[in-house]
Enzyme design. Structure first.
Site, PDB file in Angstrom:
ATOM      1  N   ARG A  59       0.593  -1.284  -0.172  1.00 32.89           N
ATOM      2  CA  ARG A  59       0.422   0.190  -0.100  1.00 32.89           C
ATOM      3  C   ARG A  59       0.638   1.308   0.375  1.00 32.89           C
ATOM      4  O   ARG A  59       0.223   2.312  -0.424  1.00 32.89           O
ATOM      5  CB  ARG A  59      -0.924   0.019   1.256  1.00 32.89           C
ATOM      6  CG  ARG A  59      -2.868   1.449   0.641  1.00 32.89           C
ATOM      7  CD  ARG A  59      -3.025   1.466   2.488  1.00 32.89           C
ATOM      8  NE  ARG A  59      -2.355   1.715   3.221  1.00 32.89           N
ATOM      9  CZ  ARG A  59      -1.982   1.245   4.676  1.00 32.89           C
ATOM     10  NH1 ARG A  59      -2.442   0.129   4.959  1.00 32.89           N
ATOM     11  NH2 ARG A  59      -1.572   2.298   5.578  1.00 32.89           N
ATOM     12  N   ASP A 185      -5.152  20.102 -13.279  1.00 38.62           N
ATOM     13  CA  ASP A 185      -5.930  18.825 -13.289  1.00 38.62           C
ATOM     14  C   ASP A 185      -5.030  19.075 -15.467  1.00 38.62           C
ATOM     15  O   ASP A 185      -5.282  19.471 -16.324  1.00 38.62           O
ATOM     16  CB  ASP A 185      -7.225  18.668 -14.373  1.00 38.62           C
ATOM     17  CG  ASP A 185      -8.135  17.024 -14.436  1.00 38.62           C
ATOM     18  OD1 ASP A 185      -7.063  16.863 -15.265  1.00 38.62           O
ATOM     19  OD2 ASP A 185      -7.991  16.413 -13.811  1.00 38.62           O
TER      20      ASP A 185
HETATM   21  C1  LIG Z   1     -11.549  11.030 -16.636  1.00 42.61           C
HETATM   22  C2  LIG Z   1     -11.135  11.804 -16.096  1.00 42.61           C
HETATM   23  C3  LIG Z   1     -10.678  12.243 -14.378  1.00 42.61           C
HETATM   24  C4  LIG Z   1     -11.382  11.226 -13.332  1.00 42.61           C
HETATM   25  O1  LIG Z   1     -10.158  10.177 -13.674  1.00 42.61           O
HETATM   26  P1  LIG Z   1     -10.274   9.003 -13.466  1.00 42.61           P
HETATM   27  O2  LIG Z   1      -8.955   8.431 -13.577  1.00 42.61           O
HETATM   28  O3  LIG Z   1     -11.493   8.059 -13.969  1.00 42.61           O
HETATM   29  O4  LIG Z   1     -10.594   8.936 -12.064  1.00 42.61           O
HETATM   30  C5  LIG Z   1     -10.423  13.617 -14.127  1.00 42.61           C
HETATM   31  N1  LIG Z   1     -10.309  14.667 -14.447  1.00 42.61           N
HETATM   32  C6  LIG Z   1     -10.559  14.199 -16.349  1.00 42.61           C
HETATM   33  C7  LIG Z   1     -10.108  15.356 -17.214  1.00 42.61           C
HETATM   34  C8  LIG Z   1     -11.045  13.350 -16.466  1.00 42.61           C
HETATM   35  O5  LIG Z   1     -11.346  13.972 -18.028  1.00 42.61           O
END
Ligand SMILES: *Cc1c(COP(=O)(O)O)cnc(C)c1O
Length: 396
Positions: A59, A185
Site C-alpha cells: 500500500r 488537472d
Molecule cells: C476522467 C477524468 C478524471 C477522473 O479520472 P478517473 O481515472 O476516471 O478517476 C479527472 N479529470 C479529467 C479531466 C478526466 O477526464
C-alpha cells in the site's frame, strides 16, 4: 565533455529501469506481492526510518509501481510522482492535502464533473469548505475571488468539457505571492504538450485512464510535484486514505509510457485534421479545439502548450434531438462511450450524463446542450474517420 541531456522519448524507454536486477529482462517483471521480507530486526527497523522510499508493504511502495512513478516524474519535470487507483483518487488526495476545515477554494467552473462535486457537494458539507467558481479566462477573476482564507486554486486547462484555458503562469505567480497552493488537472494536454510544474504550479494531477494509459485497459491517476510536497502526501493521504494502484496497472502504465510521445503526435495530427474538416462543414455551428485558429484562446494555448491532444467538441446546427440522435447513432468507427484518450475513437454528448449528475444550476453553468457532441479522436486512419463523420452529417 558534459553528456547532452537525453530527450524524453529515450527516458521513457529506459529511465527508472533496473534491468540487471531482473536478469536483463527488457520488460520489467510484475512484483505481485503485498509485502517485503527482511533479513533481521535492524534491517526492517531501518526500512521504517526511510519509509517514504522503502519497500515494506505494497500500500506504500512497490517496485513495479516505482518504475512507472519515476518515468512519470521525469516526463513532467517533477521530482516525485505518486500513482493512485484512479484519477479521482489522485485528485481527492491532492485536494485534501491542500485544504483545511472551514477554508476556501477558488476553482475553475468547467472542471471534470466528479471533481466539481467533490468541492461543491462533498467537501462543502463535510468540511465546511467554501468554493468560488470562476470561468478562469481572465486573471482578474482569480484576484477578485481570493479571500484571506483561500488555501487552494484548482485549475483544469484545457478543461475537458469546453476546452477553456487559464493563463497557468499568471495564476501560479498570483498564488505563490499569497502563499496559496495550486493544483492543475493536466489530463487533456498530457505532460508531453504542457509542463505546468515548470510554470510554477505546485501539483499536477492526471487521470492516467486517458492518454497516459492510452489503451482503454486500465483506470489510474497520478500526482506529480516536488519531493517536499509529495513526501508529505505519501505519509498522509497516500498511506492513510489508501487509494493505491495495483502492480499490474502500474506495469501497464510503464508499457504505455514508452509509446506516449509517438501516440500523442498521431492523436494531434488526426484531431487537427478532423477539427478543420468539421469547422468548414455547413451543418456544424462551432468547433471547440484549442489548436484551431478560430478558437477564442488560440494565442494563449500556443504560448503555454507545445501541442494539442485529440479530444474536441462541436455543436451541430440543428437542436432537434431526433436528428442529433440520428447523427450520433449513425457512426460506424466512432464507438459510443464515456472516457477518452484511448487508441479507439469515441463519440459522446456530455449533456447525457451532466444532465443527471449536476444540479440544474451547475448544469446551466456549463452552457452545454444536447447538440454539443464530444469526440475523442483515436489512432485509426484519419481519412476513414472523416468519411464516417461525413456520412453521418449527410443524414441530418
Ligand atoms: C476522467 C477524468 C478524471 C477522473 O479520472 P478517473 O481515472 O476516471 O478517476 C479527472 N479529470 C479529467 C479531466 C478526466 O477526464
Amino acid at each position: 565533455m558534459k553528456k547532452k541531456e537525453r530527450q524524453i522519448e529515450t527516458d521513457l524507454a529506459h529511465f527508472g529501469e533496473e534491468r540487471e536486477t531482473y536478469n536483463g529482462a527488457v520488460v520489467s517483471p510484475i512484483f505481485q506481492t503485498s509485502l517485503f521480507t527482511f533479513k533481521d530486526w535492524d534491517a526492517i527497523s531501518d526500512a521504517f526510518d526511510n519509509r517514504t522510499k522503502s519497500f515494506i508493504y505494497s500500500r506504500g511502495n512497490n517496485p513495479t509501481v516505482d518504475i512507472a512513478q519515476k518515468k512519470l516524474a521525469k516526463l513532467a519535470g517533477g521530482e516525485r510522482a505518486l500513482l493512485f487507483g484512479s484519477g479521482m483518487a489522485a485528485i481527492s488526495a491532492a485536494v485534501l492535502h491542500c485544504v483545511k476545515n472551514g477554508g476556501h477554494v477558488v476553482s475553475v467552473k468547467n472542471i471534470y464533473g466528479p471533481a466539481n462535486n467533490l468541492f461543491y457537494t462533498y467537501l462543502k458539507n463535510k468540511m465546511n469548505l467554501s468554493v468560488t467558481f470562476v470561468s478562469g479566462v481572465d486573471i482578474k477573476e482569480f484576484e477578485n475571488a481570493i479571500t484571506e482564507t483561500t488555501d487552494l486554486i484548482y485549475l483544469e486547462s484545457p478543461s475537458s468539457g469546453i476546452f477553456s484555458l487559464q493563463d497557468i503562469a499568471a495564476v501560479a505567480k498570483l498564488a505563490k505571492n499569497k502563499g496559496i497552493k495550486t493544483i492543475i488537472d493536466n489530463t487533456w494536454a498530457t505532460p508531453c504538450f504542457q509542463k505546468p510544474l515548470q510554470m510554477g504550479i505546485d501539483l499536477e494531477v492526471h487521470s492516467c485512464t486517458k492518454y497516459i494509459g492510452g489503451h482503454s485497459d486500465l483506470v489510474a491517476g497520478v500526482i506529480i510535484g516536488s519531493n517536499e510536497l509529495l513526501d508529505q502526501i505519501y505519509l498522509r493521504e497516500y498511506e492513510w486514505l489508501g487509494g493505491k494502484i495495483s502492480p499490474m496497472e502500474s506495469w501497464l502504465i510503464t508499457r504505455s509510457l514508452q509509446t506516449l510521445p509517438a501516440r500523442m503526435r498521431i492523436h494531434e495530427t488526426n484531431a487537427l485534421q478532423i477539427a478543420t474538416f468539421l469547422d468548414e462543414h455547413p451543418k456544424i455551428e462551432k468547433v471547440n479545439h484549442p489548436g484551431l485558429k478560430s478558437f477564442d484562446q488560440y494565442e494563449l494555448g500556443k504560448r503555454q502548450m507545445t501541442g494539442y491532444s485529440g479530444l474536441l467538441s462541436f455543436r451541430l446546427k440543428t437542436n432537434d434531438l431526433k436528428r442529433i440522435k440520428t447523427f450520433f447513432n449513425s457512426l460506424d468507427i466512432f464507438q459510443i462511450g464515456v472516457s477518452w484518450g484511448g487508441h479507439e475513437s469515441l463519440i459522446y454528448a456530455l449533456a447525457i450524463s451532466y444532465g443527471k449528475e449536476l444540479n440544474q444550476q451547475q448544469f446551466a453553468g456549463t452552457g452545454l446542450t444536447y447538440g454539443d457532441i464530444r469526440i475523442s479522436v483515436g489512432l485509426e486512419n484519419v481519412e476513414d474517420l472523416i468519411e464516417d463523420l461525413k456520412q453521418g452529417l449527410l443524414l441530418i
